[in-house]
Scaffold this active site. Structure first.
Site, short mmCIF file in Angstrom:
data_model
loop_
_atom_site.label_atom_id
_atom_site.label_comp_id
_atom_site.label_asym_id
_atom_site.label_seq_id
_atom_site.Cartn_x
_atom_site.Cartn_y
_atom_site.Cartn_z
N SER A 71 5.71 -60.89 101.63
CA SER A 71 5.06 -61.29 102.90
C SER A 71 4.69 -62.76 102.87
CB SER A 71 3.87 -60.42 103.27
OG SER A 71 3.55 -60.65 104.64
N HIS A 76 -5.39 -72.76 105.32
CA HIS A 76 -5.59 -73.67 106.46
C HIS A 76 -6.89 -74.43 106.19
CE1 HIS A 76 -2.53 -71.33 108.55
NE2 HIS A 76 -3.18 -70.26 108.14
N CYS A 91 3.21 -56.78 100.19
CA CYS A 91 3.67 -55.40 100.22
C CYS A 91 4.17 -55.05 98.82
CB CYS A 91 4.81 -55.24 101.22
SG CYS A 91 4.32 -55.57 102.91
#
EC number: 4.1.1.50
Length: 125
Positions: A71, A76, A91
């Site tokens: 994934s 940020h 996953c």
């Protein structure tokens, strides 16, 4: 089904959070953040497919993200506020998103964190 009724067919775990009081110099250091994300991929036991970054203006924050086979991992930043958000979603039973999240937190050294967990799995009926 929600709540884990039946066997788990798809394993998806999401660890994400808000980091307050981080060092603005680290939050603005693109090379350092790329290194941190690459190492977090290793810590998660994930497979790196690509890594990218984007700076928002000459003195702005950064987004650094890794696309992994399982994934993604992203940071940020808002250096002017000493603030960062971190997102680790993987996953597979072989991955450890919490370990990757904790590694990033250690490297960004926030004064305060909020952490959230999501089960993104699919369960058989």
């Amino acid at each position: 089904m929600a709540g884990g009724v039946g066997g788990r067919v798809v394993v998806g775990r999401h660890v994400y959070g808000n980091l307050y009081g981080c060092d603005a110099r680290v939050l603005g250091d693109e090379a350092a953040l790329i290194t941190i994300v690459k190492e977090a991929v290793r810590v998660a036991n994930a497979m790196l497919l690509s890594i990218g970054s984007y700076r928002f203006g000459p003195n702005g924050g950064l987004t650094v993200f890794a696309v992994v086979a399982e994934s993604h991992i992203s940071i940020h930043t808002w250096p002017e506020h000493g603030f960062a958000t971190v997102d680790v979603y993987t996953c597979g039973d072989h991955t450890d998103p919490k370990a990757a999240f904790d590694f990033i937190v250690e490297k960004l050294s926030p004064k305060k964190i909020e952490v959230f967990y999501g089960d993104r799995s699919m369960y058989s009926e």
